[in-house]
Design an enzyme around this catalytic site. Sequence first.
Site, PDB file in Angstrom:
ATOM      1  N   ASP A 147     -16.053  40.733 -29.438  1.00 28.65           N
ATOM      2  CA  ASP A 147     -14.782  40.523 -30.110  1.00 28.65           C
ATOM      3  C   ASP A 147     -14.974  40.783 -31.605  1.00 28.65           C
ATOM      4  OD1 ASP A 147     -12.440  39.517 -31.279  1.00 28.65           O
ATOM      5  OD2 ASP A 147     -12.252  37.898 -29.813  1.00 28.65           O
TER       6      ASP A 147
ATOM      7  N   TRP B  42      -4.456  33.663 -32.454  1.00 26.09           N
ATOM      8  CA  TRP B  42      -3.661  32.676 -33.176  1.00 26.09           C
ATOM      9  C   TRP B  42      -3.134  31.605 -32.227  1.00 26.09           C
ATOM     10  CZ3 TRP B  42      -2.239  30.180 -37.335  1.00 26.09           C
ATOM     11  CH2 TRP B  42      -1.023  29.477 -37.325  1.00 26.09           C
TER      12      TRP B  42
ATOM     13  N   HIS C 197     -11.523  41.482 -27.688  1.00 24.86           N
ATOM     14  CA  HIS C 197     -10.594  40.414 -28.034  1.00 24.86           C
ATOM     15  C   HIS C 197      -9.405  40.295 -27.081  1.00 24.86           C
ATOM     16  CE1 HIS C 197      -8.655  37.613 -30.805  1.00 24.86           C
ATOM     17  NE2 HIS C 197      -7.541  38.335 -30.761  1.00 24.86           N
TER      18      HIS C 197
END
Length: 323
Positions: free
Chosen positions: A265, A111, A293
């Site tokens: 990921d 994010w 990730h």
Amino acid sequence: MQTLHPEIKPYARHELAVEAPHVLYVDESGSPGGLPVLFVHGGPGGGCDALSRRFFDPNLYRIITFDQRGCGRSTPHASLENNTTAHLIADMQRIREYLGIDKWVLFGGSWGSTLSLAYAQAYPENVHALILRGIFLCRPQELSWFYQEGASRLFPDYWQDFIAPIPPEERGDLMQAYYKRLTGTDQIAQMYAAKAWSCWEGRTATLRPSHDVVEHFADIHRALAMARIECHYFVNQSFLEPNQLLRDVHKIAHLPGIIVHGRYDVICPLENAWQLHEAWPGSELQIIREAGHSATEPGICDALVRAANDIAHRLLDLSPEDA
């Protein structure tokens, strides 16, 4: 293999009031006269910690970390009021102006990559460069992959724990079902949902299982903010227009960027980084073999530390030995 820089303490801490009811936690570390870099954390709802400062050479960088609305040390905790992408972009501008910074480097993962791109596209004149990890473009197919069907096929055992709080008849739209519980008045149901939501992310974040990463996500204080705020954003399409970040990449075409992404990921598939790189002439894509990730995985960590050194070298016009 580059490792994280030694742990350092902030030389300044700030409590910055923004739109009510929010007060942001902000700190500064490293060199007060160094190259300003803003660490943009993930989630949304994740918060910063001591690790956040350690990707940067403290002799070269003025390191700014902040906890976004509702998470970490910002208050009120887990609040969804006045909490949108536009609010967070405005907060970043407020921090920049408050600290007297003209331009800064943006460093964001997951994010944090989303928010860094959105900010840079809104205010390219205030950005030197971007270092992004685990690209998340917040498109419907990405959310469906991780929260409805896709990643579930790779981790069917973990998936059973994720869907456990939701009755079978509500599993056709898991994000809405979670949202109902995470914003409801039943605190026991809320906590159960928050931990299941957050642990699903923690258990799938690394290529090799990591007890430390899972425990980090399982902490109930952290899990509540992450689950509530993530779900709030995701049921609202992250408060972005359709395909906005790729559509507007031309606004940052002139800016240098280093993209670091693990080949395996599962949370944010490599396709996201590939498509961003293809659309962004100034970017360099580093695909990290044997990584998922998480920024804590050795290959990802190495690439991020090197990227921060590389950007400092370019912008401060240092010799390779100095950088």
